[in-house]
Design a protein around this motif. Structure first.
Motif, PDB file in Angstrom:
ATOM      1  N   HIS A 143      -2.419 -29.676 -32.637  1.00 57.68           N
ATOM      2  CA  HIS A 143      -3.185 -29.961 -33.843  1.00 57.68           C
ATOM      3  C   HIS A 143      -2.295 -30.091 -35.066  1.00 57.68           C
ATOM      4  CE1 HIS A 143      -6.841 -29.512 -31.618  1.00 57.68           C
ATOM      5  NE2 HIS A 143      -6.446 -28.343 -31.170  1.00 57.68           N
ATOM      6  N   LYS A 144      -1.002 -29.982 -34.895  1.00 61.69           N
ATOM      7  CA  LYS A 144      -0.075 -30.206 -35.996  1.00 61.69           C
ATOM      8  C   LYS A 144       0.326 -31.678 -36.003  1.00 61.69           C
ATOM      9  CE  LYS A 144       1.897 -25.572 -35.524  1.00 61.69           C
ATOM     10  NZ  LYS A 144       3.147 -24.808 -35.260  1.00 61.69           N
ATOM     11  N   PRO A 145       0.839 -32.192 -37.140  1.00 59.23           N
ATOM     12  CA  PRO A 145       1.338 -33.572 -37.148  1.00 59.23           C
ATOM     13  C   PRO A 145       2.380 -33.773 -36.061  1.00 59.23           C
ATOM     14  CG  PRO A 145       1.218 -32.702 -39.375  1.00 59.23           C
ATOM     15  CD  PRO A 145       0.942 -31.544 -38.453  1.00 59.23           C
ATOM     16  N   PHE A 146       2.328 -34.939 -35.440  1.00 58.05           N
ATOM     17  CA  PHE A 146       3.251 -35.250 -34.347  1.00 58.05           C
ATOM     18  C   PHE A 146       4.685 -35.164 -34.834  1.00 58.05           C
ATOM     19  CE2 PHE A 146       5.940 -38.354 -32.247  1.00 58.05           C
ATOM     20  CZ  PHE A 146       5.761 -38.049 -30.919  1.00 58.05           C
ATOM     21  N   LYS A 147       5.529 -34.472 -34.084  1.00 63.67           N
ATOM     22  CA  LYS A 147       6.936 -34.338 -34.458  1.00 63.67           C
ATOM     23  C   LYS A 147       7.788 -34.422 -33.210  1.00 63.67           C
ATOM     24  CE  LYS A 147      10.277 -31.293 -36.735  1.00 63.67           C
ATOM     25  NZ  LYS A 147      10.487 -29.976 -37.388  1.00 63.67           N
ATOM     26  N   ARG A 148       8.781 -35.299 -33.245  1.00 60.18           N
ATOM     27  CA  ARG A 148       9.706 -35.428 -32.125  1.00 60.18           C
ATOM     28  C   ARG A 148      10.917 -34.556 -32.417  1.00 60.18           C
ATOM     29  NH1 ARG A 148       9.447 -38.916 -28.342  1.00 60.18           N
ATOM     30  NH2 ARG A 148       8.102 -40.294 -29.536  1.00 60.18           N
ATOM     31  N   SER A 149      11.187 -33.607 -31.565  1.00 67.97           N
ATOM     32  CA  SER A 149      12.287 -32.670 -31.820  1.00 67.97           C
ATOM     33  C   SER A 149      13.615 -33.258 -31.385  1.00 67.97           C
ATOM     34  CB  SER A 149      12.033 -31.350 -31.083  1.00 67.97           C
ATOM     35  OG  SER A 149      11.969 -31.574 -29.695  1.00 67.97           O
ATOM     36  N   ARG A 150      14.678 -32.652 -31.870  1.00 63.78           N
ATOM     37  CA  ARG A 150      16.010 -33.096 -31.508  1.00 63.78           C
ATOM     38  C   ARG A 150      16.347 -32.630 -30.097  1.00 63.78           C
ATOM     39  NH1 ARG A 150      20.088 -31.571 -36.263  1.00 63.78           N
ATOM     40  NH2 ARG A 150      21.400 -32.932 -35.002  1.00 63.78           N
ATOM     41  N   SER A 151      17.241 -33.364 -29.456  1.00 64.93           N
ATOM     42  CA  SER A 151      17.643 -32.993 -28.102  1.00 64.93           C
ATOM     43  C   SER A 151      18.337 -31.641 -28.121  1.00 64.93           C
ATOM     44  CB  SER A 151      18.581 -34.061 -27.525  1.00 64.93           C
ATOM     45  OG  SER A 151      17.922 -35.298 -27.427  1.00 64.93           O
ATOM     46  N   HIS A 152      17.993 -30.809 -27.161  1.00 66.25           N
ATOM     47  CA  HIS A 152      18.561 -29.459 -27.104  1.00 66.25           C
ATOM     48  C   HIS A 152      19.963 -29.461 -26.503  1.00 66.25           C
ATOM     49  CE1 HIS A 152      18.262 -25.086 -27.156  1.00 66.25           C
ATOM     50  NE2 HIS A 152      18.721 -25.055 -25.917  1.00 66.25           N
ATOM     51  N   PHE A 153      20.278 -30.468 -25.721  1.00 67.20           N
ATOM     52  CA  PHE A 153      21.588 -30.542 -25.060  1.00 67.20           C
ATOM     53  C   PHE A 153      22.291 -31.831 -25.496  1.00 67.20           C
ATOM     54  CE2 PHE A 153      18.774 -28.099 -22.256  1.00 67.20           C
ATOM     55  CZ  PHE A 153      19.508 -26.926 -22.121  1.00 67.20           C
ATOM     56  N   PRO A 154      22.963 -31.794 -26.655  1.00 64.81           N
ATOM     57  CA  PRO A 154      23.564 -33.015 -27.201  1.00 64.81           C
ATOM     58  C   PRO A 154      24.983 -33.286 -26.721  1.00 64.81           C
ATOM     59  CG  PRO A 154      23.769 -31.262 -28.811  1.00 64.81           C
ATOM     60  CD  PRO A 154      23.062 -30.666 -27.608  1.00 64.81           C
ATOM     61  N   ASP A 155      25.431 -32.613 -25.661  1.00 66.98           N
ATOM     62  CA  ASP A 155      26.779 -32.871 -25.155  1.00 66.98           C
ATOM     63  C   ASP A 155      26.947 -34.357 -24.866  1.00 66.98           C
ATOM     64  OD1 ASP A 155      26.889 -30.152 -25.232  1.00 66.98           O
ATOM     65  OD2 ASP A 155      27.566 -29.889 -23.166  1.00 66.98           O
ATOM     66  N   ARG A 156      28.172 -34.815 -24.971  1.00 65.28           N
ATOM     67  CA  ARG A 156      28.452 -36.219 -24.704  1.00 65.28           C
ATOM     68  C   ARG A 156      29.452 -36.353 -23.563  1.00 65.28           C
ATOM     69  NH1 ARG A 156      30.171 -38.978 -30.185  1.00 65.28           N
ATOM     70  NH2 ARG A 156      30.242 -40.782 -28.768  1.00 65.28           N
TER      71      ARG A 156
END
Length: 350
Positions: free
Chosen positions: A24-37
C-alpha cells in the motif's frame, strides 16, 4: 525481477525486474543488494573467466531479458551458460522446474534462493533475476540488473565473438546514459508505477510521465533508426524489453491504456525492426511473459486468468525501418543461430 509469492511482480522481490517493493506504499524499486562486478581485472574478486559463471534468468522479466539480448548479440553463449527459471514462482523464489528433476543441471539447485543463501543467508531482500552465479562455489555473484549488461559489453570484451557489435561505444556513452535514464525512470519503471500505484493520483502521475516519455521517444525515432548513433546500443535493448511486453501485459494488466504499441506507427515499426533482428526476438517468449504477469500478480489479477490475446502475428510483418539507414551491428555481423536448448516459442504459436 525478484521472487516471493506475495510480490505482485514475481521477478524482483518476487516481482518482475530488479528489486521492487509493493503493497500500500508508493511503488519503489530498491537497489541491488549484491552489486559486485565481474571484471577483466577481477578487482571485486570475480575475474572474467569462460565457463566459470552461470546467468540465471526468467524470460518473463524485462530486466533479465536485457541480459539475454546482450549475451546473444555479443556471442557469449559458450562463455556464460544459461539457467532459465519457470515463469511461475513458489514461496521459495524462482524455481528450475523446466529442467529434468526440477534442478538446474549445472548448479544442482531447485531454487535460485539457494545461490543467494550460499552467498548470504537470510539477507534482507528478494531473490531477483537476472543473477550471475559462480559455478564452483554455487554462490551468487551479482544481481545488479543495471550494471550486468554494461559489463557484458565492456569487461567481457575478450570473450566476445568475432564481429560482435559495440553496444556501449565510448564516444556515445554520455548520450546513451542520458537517454537510458529517462527511459528507465518513465518507461521501464513507469509501467510498474502505473500497475502498482496505490492511489489514483499516484497512478495518474505515473501514467502521464509514461506516455509523455513514449511520445518523446517516438518523436526521436521518427527520422532515425536507433536511439543513439546509427547502430544498436544498450539504450535500444533497454527500450525494447519494455515495448515487447507493452500490448501483451502493460496495456491492460498495468492500466497503461492510452494507446497500444501497435497504434503508434513509429514505435511499433521500431519494435518490429528490433524483434526481427537476430538476438532480440529469438530471446522473447510471449508465453512465459503472459503467464508470469497474469498468474503471479494476484493482487492485480486475482482470478489468475491469462488472456488469450492480443494477436502477436504482426511482430514478423515488414517494418520498412531500413529506409532510415543505420547499420544494426555497425562494422560487425549478426549473431549465429540460437544454441540448441535455448530456442523459444514463436509468437504465432502462443
Amino acid at each position: 525481477m525478484s521472487a516471493t509469492s506475495t510480490d505482485p511482480t514475481g521477478a524482483e522481490s518476487a516481482g518482475t525486474g530488479g528489486n521492487d517493493t509493493y503493497g500500500h506504499k508508493p511503488f519503489k524499486r530498491s537497489r541491488s543488494h549484491f552489486p559486485d562486478r565481474i571484471t577483466a581485472d577481477g578487482r571485486d574478486g570475480w575475474p572474467v573467466e569462460p565457463g566459470r559463471y552461470r546467468l540465471a534468468v526468467s524470460r518473463a522479466c524485462p530486466w533479465a531479458s536485457r541480459a539475454l539480448v546482450s549475451r546473444r548479440l555479443l556471442g557469449l553463449e559458450d562463455a556464460l551458460s544459461l539457467a532459465v527459471a519457470d515463469p511461475i514462482q513458489d514461496d521459495r523464489s524462482w524455481r528450475f522446474t523446466l529442467d529434468p528433476d526440477g534442478r538446474d543441471p549445472v548448479l544442482g539447485i531447485r531454487h535460485l534462493s539457494e545461490a543467494y543463501d550460499a552467498r548470504e543467508r537470510d539477507y534482507p531482500g528478494g531473490v531477483s533475476v537476472p543473477a550471475i552465479v559462480d559455478v564452483p562455489s554455487g554462490q551468487l555473484v551479482t544481481n545488479d540488473y543495471q550494471q550486468i549488461t554494461l559489463d557484458l559489453a565492456t569487461e567481457w570484451a575478450a570473450l566476445h565473438r568475432p564481429g560482435a557489435p559495440d553496444l556501449y561505444p565510448e564516444p556515445l556513452r554520455a548520450e546513451i546514459d542520458e537517454v537510458m535514464e529517462g527511459i528507465y525512470r518513465d518507461i521501464n519503471n513507469g509501467v510498474y508505477q502505473c500497475g502498482f500505484a496505490s492511489s489514483q493520483q499516484e497512478y495518474e502521475e505515473a501514467y502521464a510521465a509514461l506516455f509523455a516519455r513514449l511520445d518523446q521517444v517516438s518523436a526521436r525515432l521518427a527520422d532515425r533508426r536507433y536511439l543513439v548513433g546509427d547502430t544498436i546500443t544498450e539504450a535500444d535493448i533497454r527500450l525494447f524489453t519494455t515495448l515487447v511486453r507493452f500490448d501483451p501485459v502493460y496495456h491492460g494488466h498495468f492500466k497503461c491504456n492510452r494507446n497500444k504499441l501497435t497504434e503508434d506507427p513509429v514505435l511499433w515499426a521500431y519494435a518490429r525492426d528490433l524483434y526481427q533482428t537476430p538476438g532480440f526476438g529469438d530471446t522473447v517468449d510471449f508465453d512465459h511473459i503472459k503467464r508470469h504477469y497474469y498468474q503471479v500478480h494476484t493482487g492485480i489479477n486475482p482470478t489468475g486468468i491469462v488472456p488469450a490475446g492480443p494477436d502477436l502475428s504482426g511482430w514478423t510483418t515488414p517494418h520498412h525501418r531500413e529506409q532510415l539507414g543505420g547499420r544494426p551491428f555497425g562494422d560487425g555481423t549478426p549473431p549465429g543461430p540460437v544454441p540448441e536448448g535455448e530456442r523459444v516459442t514463436p509468437p504465432d504459436a502462443v
